[in-house]
Motif scaffolding. Structure first.
Motif, PDB file in Angstrom:
ATOM      1  N   PRO A 130     -43.206  -8.522 -35.527  1.00 43.14           N
ATOM      2  CA  PRO A 130     -42.732  -8.721 -34.100  1.00 43.14           C
ATOM      3  C   PRO A 130     -41.622  -7.731 -33.664  1.00 43.14           C
ATOM      4  O   PRO A 130     -40.829  -7.532 -34.510  1.00 43.14           O
ATOM      5  N   MET A 131     -41.682  -7.362 -32.271  1.00 44.15           N
ATOM      6  CA  MET A 131     -40.480  -6.596 -31.758  1.00 44.15           C
ATOM      7  C   MET A 131     -39.922  -7.193 -30.788  1.00 44.15           C
ATOM      8  O   MET A 131     -40.735  -7.499 -29.982  1.00 44.15           O
ATOM      9  N   GLY A 132     -38.746  -7.098 -30.552  1.00 44.93           N
ATOM     10  CA  GLY A 132     -38.188  -7.692 -29.142  1.00 44.93           C
ATOM     11  C   GLY A 132     -36.646  -7.616 -29.249  1.00 44.93           C
ATOM     12  O   GLY A 132     -35.800  -6.857 -29.984  1.00 44.93           O
ATOM     13  N   TRP A 133     -35.942  -8.725 -28.668  1.00 46.27           N
ATOM     14  CA  TRP A 133     -34.495  -8.784 -28.524  1.00 46.27           C
ATOM     15  C   TRP A 133     -34.372 -10.252 -28.696  1.00 46.27           C
ATOM     16  O   TRP A 133     -35.057 -11.152 -28.344  1.00 46.27           O
ATOM     17  N   ASN A 134     -33.236 -10.631 -29.349  1.00 40.90           N
ATOM     18  CA  ASN A 134     -32.887 -11.841 -29.614  1.00 40.90           C
ATOM     19  C   ASN A 134     -31.109 -11.901 -29.232  1.00 40.90           C
ATOM     20  O   ASN A 134     -30.415 -11.128 -29.354  1.00 40.90           O
ATOM     21  N   SER A 135     -30.756 -13.045 -28.416  1.00 40.56           N
ATOM     22  CA  SER A 135     -29.587 -13.141 -27.946  1.00 40.56           C
ATOM     23  C   SER A 135     -28.230 -13.555 -29.041  1.00 40.56           C
ATOM     24  O   SER A 135     -26.990 -13.147 -28.377  1.00 40.56           O
ATOM     25  N   TRP A 136     -28.628 -13.823 -30.190  1.00 40.66           N
ATOM     26  CA  TRP A 136     -27.588 -14.372 -30.715  1.00 40.66           C
ATOM     27  C   TRP A 136     -26.575 -13.297 -31.554  1.00 40.66           C
ATOM     28  O   TRP A 136     -25.394 -13.659 -31.237  1.00 40.66           O
ATOM     29  N   ASN A 137     -26.765 -12.270 -31.980  1.00 40.12           N
ATOM     30  CA  ASN A 137     -25.883 -11.450 -32.615  1.00 40.12           C
ATOM     31  C   ASN A 137     -24.713 -11.067 -31.631  1.00 40.12           C
ATOM     32  O   ASN A 137     -23.742 -10.726 -32.275  1.00 40.12           O
ATOM     33  N   HIS A 138     -25.038 -10.753 -30.302  1.00 39.85           N
ATOM     34  CA  HIS A 138     -24.289 -10.339 -29.294  1.00 39.85           C
ATOM     35  C   HIS A 138     -23.547 -11.680 -28.628  1.00 39.85           C
ATOM     36  O   HIS A 138     -22.252 -11.786 -28.511  1.00 39.85           O
ATOM     37  N   PHE A 139     -24.415 -12.450 -28.021  1.00 35.02           N
ATOM     38  CA  PHE A 139     -23.757 -13.374 -27.122  1.00 35.02           C
ATOM     39  C   PHE A 139     -23.677 -14.662 -27.704  1.00 35.02           C
ATOM     40  O   PHE A 139     -22.688 -15.606 -27.284  1.00 35.02           O
ATOM     41  N   ALA A 140     -24.207 -14.969 -28.883  1.00 36.97           N
ATOM     42  CA  ALA A 140     -23.876 -16.164 -29.574  1.00 36.97           C
ATOM     43  C   ALA A 140     -24.189 -17.414 -28.565  1.00 36.97           C
ATOM     44  O   ALA A 140     -24.888 -17.526 -28.130  1.00 36.97           O
ATOM     45  N   GLY A 141     -23.147 -18.397 -28.781  1.00 41.23           N
ATOM     46  CA  GLY A 141     -23.101 -19.581 -28.040  1.00 41.23           C
ATOM     47  C   GLY A 141     -22.979 -19.450 -26.668  1.00 41.23           C
ATOM     48  O   GLY A 141     -22.703 -20.577 -25.757  1.00 41.23           O
ATOM     49  N   HIS A 142     -22.617 -18.288 -25.923  1.00 40.12           N
ATOM     50  CA  HIS A 142     -22.210 -18.048 -24.803  1.00 40.12           C
ATOM     51  C   HIS A 142     -23.350 -17.329 -23.897  1.00 40.12           C
ATOM     52  O   HIS A 142     -23.228 -17.305 -22.563  1.00 40.12           O
ATOM     53  N   VAL A 143     -24.354 -17.401 -24.465  1.00 41.71           N
ATOM     54  CA  VAL A 143     -25.614 -16.827 -23.732  1.00 41.71           C
ATOM     55  C   VAL A 143     -25.771 -17.638 -22.280  1.00 41.71           C
ATOM     56  O   VAL A 143     -25.962 -18.764 -22.206  1.00 41.71           O
TER      57      VAL A 143
END
Length: 393
Positions: free
Chosen positions: A29-42
């Motif tokens: 699977p390919m895509g984007w995940n919010s955690w590495n940059h936005f963490a708990g502020h997404v």
């Protein structure tokens, strides 16, 4: 508990040839995940912006199709046990619809424990209810993070000190429960186990309907952590294939903690590993170098190759590594890695990877035909750098 452990092992052994639902994750699977940059502020706005950028930058067309909301989207459960999102995510169904309108897929996050890693509501005791809700929202991907379920495992260990398998059997059962619940919805949902490689999930994950499973603890945006994770994957190639992939965690490319050469090493190693490629940066602030690494078509083609083989280490000598990955059409991808702090020459004997006589050598990052070669091929590589090749007859 001993009987339960035996039954769990028997179950996994019996069904291990079955890799999730048919047709899901035929390639990593390919895509984007919010955690590495936005963490708990997404926020909802951040996720919509990421979806927009995947389209406008060309990343969607390069294969990055999953838009995954990680931890901290959850609010509270109502009297009927229905989990509602928090005020940063006013309407998850509408968010999913927006993502789908862009030709993308919608991913979400939960935990088999009572709480997530961020202390938000997990799915313990609500697995079937949550799975139905995800399906109604149009979810296409679930990351299921062990988190607080480790408390349940520690309790099992304390209650059954004579049974060393008690805790891990409890974990396997918890992941099976959500796997069954997802399958029962009838919706094709990628099932991603995030339990940091505990009890070798590559051996039992496929039997639970999982399509990918974390093989390591969390990555971070440093060269040392990235290579420690990436090079630890040696020996796991036989457990990966269409529908079931080893996952050394998400990409850090573009988050600013590594040099361009180090990010090329990161991307090269992950594509050789046939790893899921989940970008973890702020897509609205990508440099041209970030884009060139994440969207290099030839690097992505190595990861997504139809043969579905994970690469492995050919040999290691001090701070120098050579990794190879079989590709369709009799081709072989080769990664020459320099982990040292100075410029070094790294070599591969083409005959040892199946090419006697002349072979065609293509340099992926240079986008250059290196001509016909035979015998030992050598590349001069900067510190922490890589040469990524595709060799063919």
């Amino acid at each position: 508990m001993r009987t339960f452990v035996a039954l769990t092992i028997a179950f996994v052994t019996a069904v291990i040839p079955v890799y999730g639902q048919a047709g899901i994750a035929a390639t990593p699977p390919m895509g984007w995940n919010s955690w590495n940059h936005f963490a708990g502020h997404v926020t909802d706005a951040d996720v919509r912006a990421a979806a927009d950028e995947l389209v406008s930058t060309g990343m969607r067309d390069a294969g990055y199709v999953y838009v995954n909301v990680d931890d901290t989207w959850q609010g509270k459960r109502d009297a009927d046990g229905v989990l509602h999102p928090n005020d940063r995510f006013p309407d998850m169904k509408a968010l999913g619809d927006y993502i789908h309108s862009k030709g993308l897929k919608f991913g979400i996050y939960s935990s088999p424990g009572a709480k997530t890693c961020g202390g938000y509501e997990g799915s313990l005791g609500h697995e079937a209810q949550d799975a139905k809700m995800y399906a109604a929202w149009g979810v296409d991907f679930l990351k299921y993070d062990l988190c607080s379920f480790q408390d349940n495992m520690h309790k099992a260990e304390a209650e059954h000190p004579d049974d060393p398998n008690a805790a891990n059997a409890l974990m396997v059962a918890a992941y099976k429960k959500m796997g069954d619940a997802l399958k029962a919805t009838g919706r094709p949902i990628v099932y991603s186990l995030c339990q940091y490689g505990v009890d070798q999930p590559w051996k039992w994950g496929p039997g639970l309907g999982a399509n990918m499973w974390r093989t390591t603890d969390d990555i971070n945006d440093t060269y040392g952590r990235m290579i420690a994770i990436g090079f630890s994957q040696a020996g796991l190639a036989k457990y990966a294939g269409p529908g079931h992939w080893n996952d050394p965690d998400m990409l850090e490319v573009g988050n600013g903690g590594m040099t361009e050469d180090e990010y090329k090493t990161h991307m090269s190693l992950w594509v050789l590993l046939a790893a899921p490629l989940l970008a973890g940066n702020d897509l609205t602030k990508m440099s041209e170098a970030d884009k060139s690494i994440l969207m290099n078509k030839e690097a992505i083609a190595i990861d997504q190759d139809a043969l579905g083989k994970q690469g492995d280490r050919l040999y290691e000598s001090g701070d120098l590594d050579v990794w190879t990955k079989p590709l369709s059409g009799g081709r072989v991808a080769v990664g020459l890695f320099n982990r040292s702090w100075s410029v070094r020459d790294v070599s591969v004997d083409l005959e040892k990877i199946g090419f006697k006589g002349n072979a065609k050598v293509w340099n992926v990052w240079q986008g250059k035909d290196m001509g016909r070669r035979s015998g030992v091929y050598t590349s001069r590589i900067p510190k922490h750098g890589v040469t990524l090749l595709v060799v063919s007859k």
